[in-house]
Design a protein around this motif. Structure first.
Motif, mmCIF file in Angstrom:
data_model
loop_
_atom_site.group_PDB
_atom_site.id
_atom_site.type_symbol
_atom_site.label_atom_id
_atom_site.label_comp_id
_atom_site.label_asym_id
_atom_site.label_seq_id
_atom_site.Cartn_x
_atom_site.Cartn_y
_atom_site.Cartn_z
ATOM 1 N N ASP A 135 7.606 7.046 4.563
ATOM 2 C CA ASP A 135 9.023 6.947 4.503
ATOM 3 C C ASP A 135 9.703 5.484 4.537
ATOM 4 O OD1 ASP A 135 9.366 9.731 4.241
ATOM 5 O OD2 ASP A 135 9.713 9.922 6.604
ATOM 6 N N ILE A 136 10.489 5.153 3.438
ATOM 7 C CA ILE A 136 11.019 3.861 3.494
ATOM 8 C C ILE A 136 12.364 3.991 4.446
ATOM 9 C CG2 ILE A 136 12.115 2.143 1.985
ATOM 10 C CD1 ILE A 136 10.196 2.806 0.006
ATOM 11 N N THR A 137 12.468 3.047 5.328
ATOM 12 C CA THR A 137 13.588 3.044 6.174
ATOM 13 C C THR A 137 14.561 1.811 6.107
ATOM 14 O OG1 THR A 137 12.124 2.152 8.125
ATOM 15 C CG2 THR A 137 11.956 4.624 7.696
ATOM 16 N N THR A 138 14.283 0.810 5.222
ATOM 17 C CA THR A 138 14.801 -0.483 5.212
ATOM 18 C C THR A 138 15.390 -0.540 3.957
ATOM 19 O OG1 THR A 138 13.220 -1.303 6.879
ATOM 20 C CG2 THR A 138 14.523 -2.908 5.435
ATOM 21 N N ASN A 139 16.606 -1.108 3.694
ATOM 22 C CA ASN A 139 17.377 -1.197 2.502
ATOM 23 C C ASN A 139 16.621 -2.832 1.989
ATOM 24 O OD1 ASN A 139 18.820 0.943 2.380
ATOM 25 N ND2 ASN A 139 20.494 0.284 3.613
ATOM 26 N N GLY A 140 16.904 -2.922 0.958
ATOM 27 C CA GLY A 140 16.501 -4.291 0.370
ATOM 28 C C GLY A 140 15.003 -4.818 0.256
ATOM 29 N N LEU A 141 14.224 -3.566 0.104
ATOM 30 C CA LEU A 141 12.721 -3.649 0.331
ATOM 31 C C LEU A 141 12.148 -3.863 -0.934
ATOM 32 C CD1 LEU A 141 10.402 -3.556 2.387
ATOM 33 C CD2 LEU A 141 10.350 -1.069 2.042
ATOM 34 N N THR A 142 11.193 -4.604 -0.887
ATOM 35 C CA THR A 142 10.043 -4.859 -2.237
ATOM 36 C C THR A 142 8.644 -4.385 -1.930
ATOM 37 O OG1 THR A 142 11.845 -6.156 -3.335
ATOM 38 C CG2 THR A 142 9.051 -6.088 -4.184
ATOM 39 N N LEU A 143 8.140 -3.470 -2.350
ATOM 40 C CA LEU A 143 6.744 -3.342 -2.074
ATOM 41 C C LEU A 143 6.057 -3.537 -3.449
ATOM 42 C CD1 LEU A 143 6.750 0.184 -0.251
ATOM 43 C CD2 LEU A 143 6.601 -2.100 0.762
ATOM 44 N N ARG A 144 5.153 -4.691 -3.455
ATOM 45 C CA ARG A 144 4.484 -5.032 -4.755
ATOM 46 C C ARG A 144 3.113 -5.309 -4.403
ATOM 47 N NH1 ARG A 144 7.472 -9.349 -5.262
ATOM 48 N NH2 ARG A 144 9.170 -8.381 -7.002
ATOM 49 N N ALA A 145 1.936 -4.807 -5.534
ATOM 50 C CA ALA A 145 0.865 -5.202 -5.420
ATOM 51 C C ALA A 145 0.643 -6.726 -5.634
ATOM 52 C CB ALA A 145 -0.001 -4.435 -6.416
ATOM 53 N N LYS A 146 -0.087 -7.413 -4.662
ATOM 54 C CA LYS A 146 -0.659 -8.773 -4.960
ATOM 55 C C LYS A 146 -1.149 -8.893 -6.476
ATOM 56 C CE LYS A 146 -2.989 -12.658 -2.973
ATOM 57 N NZ LYS A 146 -3.671 -13.118 -1.828
ATOM 58 N N ALA A 147 -0.733 -9.861 -7.054
ATOM 59 C CA ALA A 147 -1.535 -10.272 -8.599
ATOM 60 C C ALA A 147 -2.930 -10.022 -8.322
ATOM 61 C CB ALA A 147 -0.989 -11.487 -8.775
ATOM 62 N N GLY A 148 -3.375 -9.310 -9.396
ATOM 63 C CA GLY A 148 -4.804 -9.093 -9.429
ATOM 64 C C GLY A 148 -5.423 -8.002 -8.484
ATOM 65 N N GLN A 149 -4.662 -7.381 -7.588
ATOM 66 C CA GLN A 149 -5.042 -6.541 -6.788
ATOM 67 C C GLN A 149 -4.487 -5.188 -6.937
ATOM 68 O OE1 GLN A 149 -7.134 -7.556 -4.018
ATOM 69 N NE2 GLN A 149 -7.167 -9.270 -5.561
ATOM 70 N N THR A 150 -5.192 -3.968 -6.564
ATOM 71 C CA THR A 150 -4.794 -2.668 -6.575
ATOM 72 C C THR A 150 -4.328 -1.869 -5.264
ATOM 73 O OG1 THR A 150 -6.269 -2.164 -8.422
ATOM 74 C CG2 THR A 150 -5.491 -0.306 -7.282
ATOM 75 N N VAL A 151 -3.020 -1.479 -5.258
ATOM 76 C CA VAL A 151 -2.646 -0.714 -4.075
ATOM 77 C C VAL A 151 -2.580 0.640 -4.173
ATOM 78 C CG1 VAL A 151 -0.911 -0.572 -2.573
ATOM 79 C CG2 VAL A 151 -1.597 -2.789 -3.138
ATOM 80 N N THR A 152 -3.210 1.479 -3.500
ATOM 81 C CA THR A 152 -3.347 2.887 -3.846
ATOM 82 C C THR A 152 -2.916 3.461 -2.745
ATOM 83 O OG1 THR A 152 -5.291 2.685 -5.518
ATOM 84 C CG2 THR A 152 -4.745 4.955 -4.427
ATOM 85 N N ILE A 153 -1.822 4.550 -3.034
ATOM 86 C CA ILE A 153 -1.260 5.507 -1.822
ATOM 87 C C ILE A 153 -1.728 6.642 -2.193
ATOM 88 C CG2 ILE A 153 0.380 6.272 -0.646
ATOM 89 C CD1 ILE A 153 1.831 3.661 -1.452
ATOM 90 N N ASP A 154 -2.874 7.049 -1.628
ATOM 91 C CA ASP A 154 -3.396 8.776 -2.183
ATOM 92 C C ASP A 154 -2.975 9.678 -0.976
ATOM 93 O OD1 ASP A 154 -5.140 10.619 -2.872
ATOM 94 O OD2 ASP A 154 -6.756 9.217 -3.196
ATOM 95 N N GLY A 155 -2.630 10.588 -1.771
ATOM 96 C CA GLY A 155 -2.007 11.928 -0.811
ATOM 97 C C GLY A 155 -3.062 12.896 -0.628
ATOM 98 N N GLN A 156 -4.504 12.779 -0.931
ATOM 99 C CA GLN A 156 -5.516 13.556 -0.809
ATOM 100 C C GLN A 156 -5.658 13.799 0.801
ATOM 101 O OE1 GLN A 156 -7.029 15.243 -3.415
ATOM 102 N NE2 GLN A 156 -7.755 16.548 -2.089
ATOM 103 N N ASP A 157 -5.581 14.829 1.361
ATOM 104 C CA ASP A 157 -5.699 15.101 2.769
ATOM 105 C C ASP A 157 -4.730 14.447 3.767
ATOM 106 O OD1 ASP A 157 -8.085 17.062 2.144
ATOM 107 O OD2 ASP A 157 -9.134 15.175 2.234
ATOM 108 N N THR A 158 -3.713 14.227 3.003
ATOM 109 C CA THR A 158 -2.639 13.515 3.842
ATOM 110 C C THR A 158 -1.262 14.092 3.820
ATOM 111 O OG1 THR A 158 -1.841 11.848 2.469
ATOM 112 C CG2 THR A 158 -3.637 11.314 3.750
ATOM 113 N N LEU A 159 -0.415 13.725 4.597
ATOM 114 C CA LEU A 159 1.190 14.458 4.281
ATOM 115 C C LEU A 159 1.648 13.584 3.099
ATOM 116 C CD1 LEU A 159 2.667 13.961 7.981
ATOM 117 C CD2 LEU A 159 1.968 16.098 6.702
ATOM 118 N N PRO A 160 2.821 14.341 2.415
ATOM 119 C CA PRO A 160 3.388 15.473 2.873
ATOM 120 C C PRO A 160 2.718 16.653 2.719
ATOM 121 C CG PRO A 160 4.460 14.737 0.823
ATOM 122 C CD PRO A 160 3.247 13.793 1.253
ATOM 123 N N SER A 161 2.554 17.825 3.291
ATOM 124 C CA SER A 161 2.089 19.108 3.009
ATOM 125 C C SER A 161 3.270 19.937 2.552
ATOM 126 C CB SER A 161 1.460 19.681 4.282
ATOM 127 O OG SER A 161 2.588 19.957 5.029
#
Length: 331
Positions: free
Chosen positions: A2-28
């Motif tokens: 859950d994003i709870t802050t206004n004015g927020l940027t979530l960005r992968a660092k150049a050349g990197q991979t950021v994965t958010i994987d819902g396998q076996d996690t919330l939300p159910s």
């Protein structure tokens, strides 16, 4: 998350991979959280360079949000929709891959998945640009239920359990320079328009698109009422049914002009004025390989009027005595 802050940027660092994987996690499916990333009631949020996959609900869900940007990300494998943004204003959806979502509807169980691959619901002021939206088990791009004032441009939208692009009760929308093809299912169109929840929607411009291989036809009106729809300078070919058709409901005050409609019929359509459409062989360069530019001698060359300033490829119109009918201006 859950994003709870206004004015927020979530960005992968150049050349990197950021994965958010819902396998076996919330939300159910029993959770009140509706997205693997949820940005309800947030403003000025940017998500960039993320992989969001395998959500048991939506990939990204943002209700009553404004000034939201999602770019350069992959959203895949959600049980419900990939992205839903609703009840707000100001969104930029750019350069994303959105695929393999709506798995709850796999096997043809339409409606089993909540929402579509990319859904805007009662939303204003948006751009959906340069995305690949494909292989989803519901519609590809869906703007619906009072959505208004936006553009859908330069996307590849294909192999969705379509229509590939769906305009449901939305107004003041421009759909341009998209490649829209190979919708799944015998009744699925390239672009579908409907008003499922009642009322009338209006002022939709459809131009400079290349639309082919959709079993249900090119542009299809399904249910409810639409007015002031302009379908112009599109190349619509080899669809299973008509280039443009009204299957039920009603259309008024609308125009279909300066389109190529080849290997799919285009005849009198209730509520439409037809002008300068080419239904004879347009002499494509190589349709088998997807090159639908025009060869010398095409009946579409210099035959149009009142064209957009640029064509599908972004090249200036006209070249020669007048603009070429269809999505491409020959050079």
């Amino acid at each position: 998350m859950d994003i709870t802050t206004n004015g927020l940027t979530l960005r992968a660092k150049a050349g990197q991979t950021v994965t958010i994987d819902g396998q076996d996690t919330l939300p159910s499916t029993s959770s009140s959280t509706r997205g693997l990333i949820t940005a309800d009631d947030r403003q000025r949020v940017t998500l960039s360079g993320l992989t969001v996959k395998n959500s048991r609900r939506h990939g990204i869900y943002a209700g009553q949000a404004s000034d939201l940007t999602i770019r350069n990300s992959e959203i895949a494998g959600s049980s419900d929709g990939g992205i839903l943004i609703g009840d707000g204003s100001g969104a930029r959806i750019e350069c994303n891959r959105i695929h393999g979502n709506n798995s709850a509807a796999a096997g043809g169980d339409i409606g089993a998945a909540a929402n579509e691959a990319l859904t805007l619901f009662n939303f204003s002021d948006f751009t959906i640009t340069n995305n690949d939206v494909y292989d989803n088990d519901e519609e590809g791009i869906d703007v619906k239920n009072g959505t208004r004032d936006g553009t859908i441009t330069r996307n590849d939208v294909y192999r969705n359990n379509g229509p590939n692009i769906y305009v449901d009760g939305a107004s003041d929308v421009k759909i341009s320079a998209n490649r829209i093809y190979d919708a799944r299912g015998s009744s699925k169109a390239g672009i579908g328009l409907a008003v499922e929840s009642g009322g009338t929607a209006s002022n939709v411009d459809i131009y400079n698109n290349v639309i082919w291989g959709n079993p249900g036809g090119g542009v299809d009106f399904w249910i409810g009422s639409y007015s002031d729809v302009q379908v112009f300078f599109n190349t619509i070919y080899a669809n299973g049914r008509a280039a443009i058709r009204v299957t039920s409901g009603s259309v008024s005050g609308s125009v279909a002009r300066d389109n190529i409609a080849y290997e799919n019929s285009l005849s009198s359509i209730s509520g439409f004025t037809l002008q300068r459409n080419v239904t004879a062989n347009p002499l494509f360069v190589d349709a088998a390989s997807g090159d639908v530019r025009l060869r010398a001698g095409s009946p579409a060359i210099d035959a149009g009027s009142n064209a957009p300033a640029t064509d599908f490829a972004g090249s200036a119109r006209p070249v020669g005595r007048g603009p070429d009918i269809g999505a491409y201006e020959s050079r």
